[in-house]
Design an enzyme around this catalytic site. Sequence first.
Site: not given
Ligand code: UD1
Length: 356
Positions: A202
Amino acid sequence: MRVLSVVGARPQFVKLAPISAAMTGRADHVVVHTGQHYDELMSDVFFRDLGIPAPDVNLAVGSGKHGAQTGTMLAGLEPVFEEYRPDWVLVYGDTNSTLAAALAAVKLHLPLAHLESGLRSFNRRMPEEHNRVLTDHAADLLLAPTEVAMKHLADEGLGDRSVLVGDVMTDVLYRVRDSAVAGERTAPNGLADGEYYVATIHRPDNTDDAARLDRIVAALAGLDRPVLLLAHPRLVAAAASAGVSLDRGSIVLTSPLAYPELVSAVTRSRGVVTDSGGLQKEAFLLRVPCTTVRPETEWVETVELGWNVLVGDRVEDLAAAVERPRPDATSAAPYGDGQAASRVVDVLLTRGREGR
Ligand code: UD1
């Protein structure tokens, strides 16, 4: 004493579980969810399965670019902190939710404690690296999981604010392992015990470059056993926009798993392939060989003890790493004894009484 925990992303809910249990009867514990993760499988299921009380406040911030997401959280947290006036703000790990809460706390002169302090990848391309360094330097109390983390903090002049408490993920993992594995569960998706791999990818460095993503997915698809690929929403979105098919070859594509299911699936697997921080450590604690698709790791002990192999730019080396023989057994316990959460509460109560 009132402790206000701020969480927002999946691994933080896991760390919150043992802290929440250890706070019971000892402190007034307020939980604020920023809403960084909001899907049922990325959030609610963890609260339910791990027996964590519903958050007192949910800011429902959702996804966004780093600046917008972090800024929205910062603005949302300030009035919450003013309302609750906690004796400690407790932040977890290295996410944008952590950085926002750290900034909100210090601006209001609220004592700030950082759990999982002192980890370093020394890779400034990772958003988590900025988040953890900035939070450590802002915090009043640094709760470190390992000796290596303590050394990093001392090297940065933060030794006098640091306390070695152990790793709270060990607490929750052992508790869930003993219930998940002893239970009725079998290997997921009809797979055979010991005859499949568990994979998660991811990190933006792996997902957001179409050519690299394609090479990683092709390497997974070519492995010698089925690969249960637990697809994070970013992986699904990035693969779709790059035209990379995830459902091919050895890959068995599935949604992210709830925590007890994940622990059971890893325990029964032959190996883990991941770019997650937490999963590297969970694999080690369960004594399942891990291959990490990153050039470096914060959890260096897993590599030094032979249970984790890093595959950075040389994706063509992935198959040989994943299919390697099982490493030598070890009784090393660099991540503590499973009692870290009660130590965290002890330290917060003592330091709080002493006025830090
Ligand atoms: C975040 C953390 C990372 C951790 C990870 C666990 C930061 C910078 N990174 O990364 O350290 O390892 O969480 O998963 O905070 N999305 C969904 N549904 C959700 C959440 C996210 O669809 O419930 C999608 C969205 O398109 C979003 C993308 O996932 O833009 C990334 O989510 P985000 O929380 O920004 O970062 P993670 O990659 O999950």
